[in-house]
Design a protein around this motif. Structure first.
Motif, short mmCIF file in Angstrom:
data_model
loop_
_atom_site.label_atom_id
_atom_site.label_comp_id
_atom_site.label_asym_id
_atom_site.label_seq_id
_atom_site.Cartn_x
_atom_site.Cartn_y
_atom_site.Cartn_z
N LEU A 11 0.83 -1.21 0.00
CA LEU A 11 0.00 0.00 0.00
C LEU A 11 0.86 1.25 0.00
CD1 LEU A 11 -2.81 -0.83 2.60
CD2 LEU A 11 -3.03 -0.71 0.11
N LEU A 12 1.86 1.28 0.86
CA LEU A 12 2.73 2.45 0.96
C LEU A 12 3.52 2.67 -0.33
CD1 LEU A 12 4.01 1.97 4.61
CD2 LEU A 12 2.42 3.72 3.79
N THR A 13 3.99 1.59 -0.93
CA THR A 13 4.76 1.71 -2.17
C THR A 13 3.88 2.20 -3.31
OG1 THR A 13 6.23 -0.04 -1.41
CG2 THR A 13 6.31 0.49 -3.74
N VAL A 14 2.66 1.70 -3.39
CA VAL A 14 1.73 2.15 -4.43
C VAL A 14 1.46 3.64 -4.25
CG1 VAL A 14 -0.66 1.98 -5.28
CG2 VAL A 14 0.68 -0.10 -4.86
N ALA A 15 1.21 4.07 -3.02
CA ALA A 15 0.93 5.49 -2.76
C ALA A 15 2.14 6.36 -3.12
CB ALA A 15 0.54 5.70 -1.30
N GLU A 16 3.33 5.92 -2.72
CA GLU A 16 4.55 6.71 -3.00
C GLU A 16 4.86 6.75 -4.49
OE1 GLU A 16 7.50 4.85 -0.55
OE2 GLU A 16 6.54 5.53 1.30
N ALA A 17 4.64 5.64 -5.18
CA ALA A 17 4.96 5.56 -6.60
C ALA A 17 3.92 6.29 -7.45
CB ALA A 17 5.07 4.11 -7.04
N GLY A 18 2.69 6.32 -6.98
CA GLY A 18 1.63 6.98 -7.74
C GLY A 18 1.06 6.15 -8.86
N SER A 19 1.57 4.94 -9.03
CA SER A 19 1.01 4.03 -10.02
C SER A 19 1.34 2.60 -9.62
CB SER A 19 1.54 4.32 -11.42
OG SER A 19 2.78 3.69 -11.65
N ILE A 20 0.49 1.70 -10.03
CA ILE A 20 0.71 0.29 -9.71
C ILE A 20 1.90 -0.24 -10.48
CG2 ILE A 20 -0.33 -2.01 -9.81
CD1 ILE A 20 -3.06 -0.60 -9.32
N ARG A 21 2.07 0.19 -11.71
CA ARG A 21 3.20 -0.26 -12.53
C ARG A 21 4.53 0.12 -11.89
NH1 ARG A 21 6.33 2.26 -15.69
NH2 ARG A 21 5.04 4.11 -15.90
N ARG A 22 4.66 1.38 -11.48
CA ARG A 22 5.92 1.82 -10.84
C ARG A 22 6.13 1.14 -9.49
NH1 ARG A 22 4.39 6.86 -13.26
NH2 ARG A 22 3.38 7.51 -11.32
N ALA A 23 5.03 0.95 -8.74
CA ALA A 23 5.13 0.25 -7.46
C ALA A 23 5.59 -1.18 -7.67
CB ALA A 23 3.79 0.28 -6.73
N ALA A 24 5.06 -1.84 -8.68
CA ALA A 24 5.45 -3.22 -8.97
C ALA A 24 6.95 -3.29 -9.28
CB ALA A 24 4.64 -3.76 -10.15
N ALA A 25 7.44 -2.33 -10.05
CA ALA A 25 8.87 -2.31 -10.37
C ALA A 25 9.70 -2.14 -9.10
CB ALA A 25 9.17 -1.20 -11.37
N ARG A 26 9.30 -1.24 -8.21
CA ARG A 26 10.04 -1.03 -6.96
C ARG A 26 10.00 -2.27 -6.07
NH1 ARG A 26 8.19 5.05 -5.04
NH2 ARG A 26 8.94 6.11 -6.91
N LEU A 27 8.85 -2.95 -6.08
CA LEU A 27 8.69 -4.14 -5.25
C LEU A 27 9.26 -5.40 -5.89
CD1 LEU A 27 5.01 -3.42 -4.15
CD2 LEU A 27 7.03 -3.38 -2.65
N GLN A 28 9.70 -5.27 -7.14
CA GLN A 28 10.22 -6.39 -7.92
C GLN A 28 9.17 -7.49 -8.06
OE1 GLN A 28 13.95 -7.38 -6.03
NE2 GLN A 28 15.00 -5.72 -7.09
N LEU A 29 7.94 -7.04 -8.36
CA LEU A 29 6.82 -7.93 -8.62
C LEU A 29 6.26 -7.59 -9.98
CD1 LEU A 29 4.92 -7.62 -5.20
CD2 LEU A 29 6.34 -9.53 -5.93
N SER A 30 5.45 -8.46 -10.51
CA SER A 30 4.78 -8.13 -11.77
C SER A 30 3.63 -7.15 -11.48
CB SER A 30 4.24 -9.39 -12.44
OG SER A 30 3.16 -9.91 -11.69
N GLN A 31 3.24 -6.41 -12.51
CA GLN A 31 2.13 -5.47 -12.34
C GLN A 31 0.83 -6.21 -12.00
OE1 GLN A 31 -0.64 -4.89 -14.63
NE2 GLN A 31 -1.45 -3.41 -13.18
N PRO A 32 0.50 -7.33 -12.67
CA PRO A 32 -0.73 -8.04 -12.31
C PRO A 32 -0.70 -8.57 -10.86
CG PRO A 32 -0.01 -8.72 -14.49
CD PRO A 32 1.09 -7.88 -13.90
N ALA A 33 0.45 -9.05 -10.40
CA ALA A 33 0.55 -9.55 -9.02
C ALA A 33 0.37 -8.42 -8.02
CB ALA A 33 1.89 -10.24 -8.80
N THR A 34 0.96 -7.28 -8.30
CA THR A 34 0.82 -6.11 -7.41
C THR A 34 -0.62 -5.63 -7.40
OG1 THR A 34 3.10 -5.49 -7.86
CG2 THR A 34 1.69 -3.79 -6.91
N SER A 35 -1.24 -5.57 -8.56
CA SER A 35 -2.63 -5.14 -8.66
C SER A 35 -3.56 -6.09 -7.91
CB SER A 35 -3.03 -5.05 -10.14
OG SER A 35 -4.34 -4.55 -10.26
N ALA A 36 -3.32 -7.40 -8.07
CA ALA A 36 -4.16 -8.39 -7.38
C ALA A 36 -3.98 -8.30 -5.87
CB ALA A 36 -3.80 -9.79 -7.87
#
Length: 154
Positions: A11-36
């Motif tokens: 949640l914090l990474t998504v908020a800081e990144a401002g997008s799920i795609r950028r958050a996924a990259a920071r978390l080293q996860l796929s965008q669909p996994a982060t979104s789910a």
């Protein structure tokens, strides 16, 4: 699903990144996994926490509150982990025996007593933040001598 600290970090990474795609990259996860994971976390917390748009995501009113609480929890957890690791390391170091070598002579008892006093003062003047001081046999550096008083050997 049970809410875990890793969900709060997402949640914090998504908020800081401002997008799920950028958050996924920071978390080293796929965008669909982060979104789910975000959707499951939102469901667990009672509903959407972000307003989604083509430009990214922004926390809604409930999301802002959840993010404030999540930051406090994550920071507190990080402090707890750091404290526990630091305290464990200090305990390991404090448990290590002090070994001094030398030859027998008239000044050995004085040297041993001075070392005991130095170790005792160091332990009592450097209290660990938030940890109670222990008094008694545990703090007595002579415990490493098997409760014997140092004697001059001839």
């Amino acid at each position: 699903m049970h809410l875990e600290f890793r969900h709060l970090r997402v949640l914090l990474t998504v908020a800081e990144a401002g997008s799920i795609r950028r958050a996924a990259a920071r978390l080293q996860l796929s965008q669909p996994a982060t979104s789910a994971q975000l959707k499951r976390t939102e469901h667990e917390l009672g509903g959407p926490l972000f307003i989604r748009s083509a430009d990214g995501v922004a926390p809604n009113e409930r999301g802002q509150y959840v993010l404030r609480c999540a930051r406090d929890l994550v920071v507190g957890f990080d402090r707890l982990r750091e404290y526990a690791r630091s305290a464990a390391e200090e305990d390991r170091q404090a448990a290590a025996p002090l070994r001094v070598g030398g030859t027998a002579g008239p000044l050995v008892p004085l040297l041993v007593s001075a070392l005991f006093e130095l170790v005792r003062r160091q332990r009592h003047h450097r209290p660990r933040a938030g940890r109670p001081r222990h008094h008694g046999a545990r703090d007595d550096p002579r415990r490493h001598l098997g409760h014997r008083q140092p004697a001059l050997q001839r």
